[in-house]
Design a protein around this motif. Structure first.
Motif, PDB file in Angstrom:
ATOM      1  N   ARG A 185      58.127 -36.626  -5.544  1.00  0.00           N
ATOM      2  CA  ARG A 185      56.973 -35.901  -5.793  1.00  0.00           C
ATOM      3  C   ARG A 185      55.786 -36.682  -5.075  1.00  0.00           C
ATOM      4  NH1 ARG A 185      57.195 -33.685 -12.100  1.00  0.00           N
ATOM      5  NH2 ARG A 185      59.105 -32.892 -11.905  1.00  0.00           N
ATOM      6  N   ASN A 186      55.382 -35.790  -4.404  1.00  0.00           N
ATOM      7  CA  ASN A 186      54.106 -36.282  -3.620  1.00  0.00           C
ATOM      8  C   ASN A 186      52.722 -35.734  -3.900  1.00  0.00           C
ATOM      9  OD1 ASN A 186      54.297 -33.720  -2.466  1.00  0.00           O
ATOM     10  ND2 ASN A 186      54.175 -34.475  -0.409  1.00  0.00           N
ATOM     11  N   HIS A 187      52.469 -35.196  -5.090  1.00  0.00           N
ATOM     12  CA  HIS A 187      51.202 -34.572  -5.585  1.00  0.00           C
ATOM     13  C   HIS A 187      50.068 -35.428  -5.558  1.00  0.00           C
ATOM     14  CE1 HIS A 187      53.735 -31.249  -6.773  1.00  0.00           C
ATOM     15  NE2 HIS A 187      54.367 -31.707  -7.915  1.00  0.00           N
ATOM     16  N   THR A 188      50.291 -36.640  -6.055  1.00  0.00           N
ATOM     17  CA  THR A 188      49.359 -37.622  -5.640  1.00  0.00           C
ATOM     18  C   THR A 188      48.712 -37.965  -4.477  1.00  0.00           C
ATOM     19  OG1 THR A 188      50.095 -38.639  -7.745  1.00  0.00           O
ATOM     20  CG2 THR A 188      48.315 -39.781  -6.644  1.00  0.00           C
ATOM     21  N   ASP A 189      49.630 -37.969  -3.434  1.00  0.00           N
ATOM     22  CA  ASP A 189      49.134 -38.057  -1.925  1.00  0.00           C
ATOM     23  C   ASP A 189      48.296 -37.051  -1.466  1.00  0.00           C
ATOM     24  OD1 ASP A 189      50.957 -40.529  -0.995  1.00  0.00           O
ATOM     25  OD2 ASP A 189      52.173 -39.273  -2.199  1.00  0.00           O
ATOM     26  N   LEU A 192      44.903 -36.634  -3.456  1.00  0.00           N
ATOM     27  CA  LEU A 192      44.081 -37.967  -2.852  1.00  0.00           C
ATOM     28  C   LEU A 192      43.366 -37.400  -1.482  1.00  0.00           C
ATOM     29  CD1 LEU A 192      45.828 -41.057  -3.208  1.00  0.00           C
ATOM     30  CD2 LEU A 192      43.722 -40.787  -3.890  1.00  0.00           C
ATOM     31  N   LYS A 193      43.933 -36.607  -0.691  1.00  0.00           N
ATOM     32  CA  LYS A 193      43.448 -36.100   0.524  1.00  0.00           C
ATOM     33  C   LYS A 193      42.247 -35.059   0.379  1.00  0.00           C
ATOM     34  CE  LYS A 193      47.898 -36.283   3.170  1.00  0.00           C
ATOM     35  NZ  LYS A 193      48.505 -35.459   4.180  1.00  0.00           N
ATOM     36  N   GLU A 194      42.581 -34.160  -0.732  1.00  0.00           N
ATOM     37  CA  GLU A 194      41.354 -33.488  -0.999  1.00  0.00           C
ATOM     38  C   GLU A 194      40.205 -34.136  -1.863  1.00  0.00           C
ATOM     39  OE1 GLU A 194      42.106 -29.490  -2.788  1.00  0.00           O
ATOM     40  OE2 GLU A 194      44.399 -29.876  -2.744  1.00  0.00           O
ATOM     41  N   PHE A 195      40.649 -35.064  -2.642  1.00  0.00           N
ATOM     42  CA  PHE A 195      39.650 -35.948  -3.416  1.00  0.00           C
ATOM     43  C   PHE A 195      38.927 -36.650  -2.582  1.00  0.00           C
ATOM     44  CE2 PHE A 195      38.641 -39.941  -6.090  1.00  0.00           C
ATOM     45  CZ  PHE A 195      38.103 -39.157  -7.229  1.00  0.00           C
ATOM     46  N   SER A 196      39.305 -37.168  -1.504  1.00  0.00           N
ATOM     47  CA  SER A 196      38.514 -38.108  -0.493  1.00  0.00           C
ATOM     48  C   SER A 196      37.492 -37.092   0.227  1.00  0.00           C
ATOM     49  CB  SER A 196      39.554 -38.931   0.497  1.00  0.00           C
ATOM     50  OG  SER A 196      40.236 -37.975   1.100  1.00  0.00           O
ATOM     51  N   ALA A 252      73.160 -18.562  -4.986  1.00  0.00           N
ATOM     52  CA  ALA A 252      72.015 -17.645  -5.524  1.00  0.00           C
ATOM     53  C   ALA A 252      71.480 -16.744  -4.673  1.00  0.00           C
ATOM     54  CB  ALA A 252      71.172 -18.655  -6.276  1.00  0.00           C
ATOM     55  N   LYS A 253      70.885 -15.470  -5.084  1.00  0.00           N
ATOM     56  CA  LYS A 253      70.441 -14.872  -4.168  1.00  0.00           C
ATOM     57  C   LYS A 253      68.769 -14.777  -4.508  1.00  0.00           C
ATOM     58  CE  LYS A 253      74.115 -11.477  -3.892  1.00  0.00           C
ATOM     59  NZ  LYS A 253      74.560 -10.129  -4.377  1.00  0.00           N
ATOM     60  N   ILE A 254      67.909 -15.509  -3.640  1.00  0.00           N
ATOM     61  CA  ILE A 254      66.568 -15.654  -4.205  1.00  0.00           C
ATOM     62  C   ILE A 254      65.958 -15.533  -2.903  1.00  0.00           C
ATOM     63  CG2 ILE A 254      64.932 -17.531  -4.749  1.00  0.00           C
ATOM     64  CD1 ILE A 254      67.105 -18.700  -6.080  1.00  0.00           C
ATOM     65  N   LYS A 255      64.661 -14.418  -2.954  1.00  0.00           N
ATOM     66  CA  LYS A 255      64.009 -14.246  -1.955  1.00  0.00           C
ATOM     67  C   LYS A 255      62.475 -14.955  -2.215  1.00  0.00           C
ATOM     68  CE  LYS A 255      65.840  -9.766  -0.761  1.00  0.00           C
ATOM     69  NZ  LYS A 255      65.548  -8.158  -0.526  1.00  0.00           N
ATOM     70  N   ILE A 256      61.854 -15.498  -1.337  1.00  0.00           N
ATOM     71  CA  ILE A 256      60.690 -15.843  -1.372  1.00  0.00           C
ATOM     72  C   ILE A 256      59.655 -15.248  -0.460  1.00  0.00           C
ATOM     73  CG2 ILE A 256      59.095 -18.175  -0.870  1.00  0.00           C
ATOM     74  CD1 ILE A 256      61.742 -19.902  -0.929  1.00  0.00           C
ATOM     75  N   LYS A 257      58.546 -14.899  -0.984  1.00  0.00           N
ATOM     76  CA  LYS A 257      57.596 -13.702  -0.372  1.00  0.00           C
ATOM     77  C   LYS A 257      56.098 -14.544  -0.444  1.00  0.00           C
ATOM     78  CE  LYS A 257      60.461  -9.749  -1.127  1.00  0.00           C
ATOM     79  NZ  LYS A 257      60.319  -8.233  -1.837  1.00  0.00           N
ATOM     80  N   ASN A 258      55.341 -13.989   0.246  1.00  0.00           N
ATOM     81  CA  ASN A 258      53.683 -14.331   0.007  1.00  0.00           C
ATOM     82  C   ASN A 258      53.466 -15.736   0.062  1.00  0.00           C
ATOM     83  OD1 ASN A 258      53.244 -11.561  -0.110  1.00  0.00           O
ATOM     84  ND2 ASN A 258      53.434 -11.438  -2.616  1.00  0.00           N
ATOM     85  N   GLN A 259      54.121 -16.490   0.905  1.00  0.00           N
ATOM     86  CA  GLN A 259      53.791 -17.920   1.044  1.00  0.00           C
ATOM     87  C   GLN A 259      52.605 -18.256   1.639  1.00  0.00           C
ATOM     88  OE1 GLN A 259      57.128 -20.313   2.092  1.00  0.00           O
ATOM     89  NE2 GLN A 259      58.179 -18.643   2.758  1.00  0.00           N
ATOM     90  N   LYS A 260      51.910 -19.329   0.909  1.00  0.00           N
ATOM     91  CA  LYS A 260      50.586 -19.528   1.060  1.00  0.00           C
ATOM     92  C   LYS A 260      50.257 -20.915   0.581  1.00  0.00           C
ATOM     93  CE  LYS A 260      49.237 -16.747  -3.051  1.00  0.00           C
ATOM     94  NZ  LYS A 260      50.382 -16.071  -3.070  1.00  0.00           N
ATOM     95  N   LEU A 261      49.046 -21.508   0.724  1.00  0.00           N
ATOM     96  CA  LEU A 261      48.882 -22.763   0.294  1.00  0.00           C
ATOM     97  C   LEU A 261      47.571 -22.726  -0.792  1.00  0.00           C
ATOM     98  CD1 LEU A 261      48.333 -24.884   3.518  1.00  0.00           C
ATOM     99  CD2 LEU A 261      50.030 -25.135   1.904  1.00  0.00           C
ATOM    100  N   PHE A 262      47.683 -23.539  -1.967  1.00  0.00           N
ATOM    101  CA  PHE A 262      46.683 -23.622  -2.909  1.00  0.00           C
ATOM    102  C   PHE A 262      46.149 -25.166  -2.644  1.00  0.00           C
ATOM    103  CE2 PHE A 262      47.771 -20.597  -6.635  1.00  0.00           C
ATOM    104  CZ  PHE A 262      47.735 -19.588  -5.908  1.00  0.00           C
ATOM    105  N   GLY A 263      45.141 -25.358  -2.053  1.00  0.00           N
ATOM    106  CA  GLY A 263      44.712 -26.781  -1.193  1.00  0.00           C
ATOM    107  C   GLY A 263      45.912 -27.043  -0.390  1.00  0.00           C
ATOM    108  N   ASN A 264      46.368 -28.068  -0.821  1.00  0.00           N
ATOM    109  CA  ASN A 264      47.502 -28.776   0.099  1.00  0.00           C
ATOM    110  C   ASN A 264      48.819 -28.342  -0.490  1.00  0.00           C
ATOM    111  OD1 ASN A 264      45.834 -30.022   2.288  1.00  0.00           O
ATOM    112  ND2 ASN A 264      45.463 -31.667   0.489  1.00  0.00           N
ATOM    113  N   GLU A 265      49.155 -27.668  -1.439  1.00  0.00           N
ATOM    114  CA  GLU A 265      50.433 -27.588  -2.018  1.00  0.00           C
ATOM    115  C   GLU A 265      50.717 -25.972  -1.671  1.00  0.00           C
ATOM    116  OE1 GLU A 265      52.113 -29.185  -3.993  1.00  0.00           O
ATOM    117  OE2 GLU A 265      50.992 -30.532  -4.749  1.00  0.00           O
ATOM    118  N   PRO A 266      51.841 -25.800  -1.300  1.00  0.00           N
ATOM    119  CA  PRO A 266      52.598 -24.595  -0.729  1.00  0.00           C
ATOM    120  C   PRO A 266      52.982 -23.922  -2.226  1.00  0.00           C
ATOM    121  CG  PRO A 266      54.078 -26.344  -0.318  1.00  0.00           C
ATOM    122  CD  PRO A 266      52.847 -27.036  -0.844  1.00  0.00           C
TER     123      PRO A 266
END
Length: 408
Positions: A185-189, A192-196, A252-266
């Motif tokens: 997990r790289n959430h802190t990294d 930190l980019k946004e925080f700085s 598993a049959k999984i579709k991913i739609k409407n991909q975007k970013l919330f800040g740096n998080e996909p």
């Protein structure tokens, strides 16, 4: 043939990111506005501790506004800081408090007070932190504020919480160099980019929680009632989605739609369809990035073809409860042919049960996995303790009852 119906499930905000944003916001020199903050019990424990450190905030529904104190504005607490059941709160605050000019004590509930804390204390001690644990290496944690120094540290155990604690402590020491063999997990990294870059006002939007989504992903895959599951704005950070890789490999049959970013998080929307699945090898490199999803993955294994085998997951032994032991108790109740191992388990899938009572648990992920098992079973499955789900997923019971009504 039954008509296919799609059910939209409401997910909680990401718990891991919420903890981090609250702590970063507390030492930000200005106001932090957080959209979609988690109100689960664990994150409320973090806010409660920050409040005792003099941090002012308001929380209305899922909008959190924090009046940051700056790096050196936190105040000495008048009482012990109670982390409740949240190991994340305890480990992150240990990093935050190690470099303060005052002393403090972190405590937790009965479960948290049994969890090992040495792994986070060791690197902080190398940074000149003065910290005492109980003789068992557990809370209470007594922290004596000290002048910290940066370190170069190679992590012996893959732990995002330990890395984050070092990074938070590095606010007061200067940047430390941290190395590890695998990505986790790289959430802190990313934060930190946004925080700085933030000035006097920091605004951030948090994705919905992937680990919470995993329960409904499994229901969508394994249900026999032609129900599709729709999940919106799910966090899809690649260091969190090893579970998706495994279940897709299972069929598993999984579709991913409407991909975007919330800040740096996909982020993206998921549509899960009923699928025929078979158990596959879970390679050890993926374990750190699906450790929280293993309980519900094992439930999918029960409804899949072929032997389910899990190894290299001894980290499950030191979660809120010993999750390997807790899961094998479920397998025993189901009368599966299983073997408990030190670092995992194996079992032969079977759904030949008509009426069982699952063992009671205080662990939120085991409880929610039991609930999904009951929804998927054609027999009668009884289980107890919805309350523990509120630790990470406050409205799980509401969503469960929604499915139960459709399932009936």
């Amino acid at each position: 043939m039954r008509q296919v119906k799609t059910i939209k499930i409401n997910l909680p905000p990401d718990k891991s990111i919420s903890h981090r944003v609250a702590i970063f916001g507390s030492v930000f020199d200005g106001e932090t506005i957080v959209e979609n903050f988690s109100t689960c019990e664990d994150c409320l424990s973090t806010l409660s501790c920050l409040e005792k450190l003099g941090v002012k905030f308001s929380l209305e529904k899922s909008i959190l506004k924090i009046q940051g104190k700056g790096l050196y504005g936190l105040e000495k607490p008048n009482e012990n800081l109670d982390c409740g059941n949240s190991g994340t709160t305890m480990r992150f605050l240990t990093g935050l408090l190690a470099g303060q000019k005052f002393d403090s004590v972190l405590v937790g509930d009965k479960s948290l007070s049994k969890r090992p804390m040495e792994r986070v204390i060791k690197p902080l001690s190398l940074m000149n932190a003065k910290i005492e644990l109980s003789e068992n290496g557990t809370a209470p944690i007594k922290i004596f504020g000290s002048a910290l120094k940066p370190i170069s540290y190679e992590m012996p155990v893959e732990s995002a919480q330990v890395k984050s604690a070092i990074q938070i402590a590095s606010f007061y020491s200067g940047e430390s160099k941290i190395s590890h063999k695998t990505n986790f997990r790289n959430h802190t990294d990313l934060i930190l980019k946004e925080f700085s870059k933030a000035q006097k006002n920091w605004k951030i939007k948090i994705p919905n929680d992937f680990s919470s989504a995993s329960f409904w992903i499994v229901f969508g895959i394994a249900n026999k009632r032609n129900l599709k599951i729709s999940l919106k704005n799910v966090g899809l950070n690649p260091t969190r989605t090893a579970f998706l890789k495994v279940v897709k490999k299972m069929g598993a049959k999984i579709k991913i739609k409407n991909q975007k970013l919330f800040g740096n998080e996909p982020v993206g929307d998921l549509l899960i369809s009923p699928s025929k699945t078979k158990n596959v090898e879970i390679v050890s490199e993926l374990i750190p990035n699906l450790i929280d999803e293993i309980p519900i993955l094992s439930i999918l294994g029960i409804f899949s073809k072929g032997k389910f085998s899990l190894r290299n997951a001894s980290e499950l032994r030191v979660k809120e409860v010993d999750r390997i032991s807790a899961l094998t108790k479920i397998f025993k109740a189901l009368e599966l042919d299983f073997q408990e191992l030190f670092d995992g388990f194996e079992f032969e899938p079977s759904t030949n049960f008509t009426q069982i009572t699952l063992p009671e648990t205080s662990d939120h992920r085991i409880a929610m996995s039991s609930a999904i098992l009951s929804l998927l079973s054609e027999g009668k499955v009884e289980f107890k303790n919805f309350e523990s789900a509120k630790i990470s997923y406050p409205n799980f019971e509401e969503e469960f009852l929604k499915i139960l009504e459709r399932n009936g």
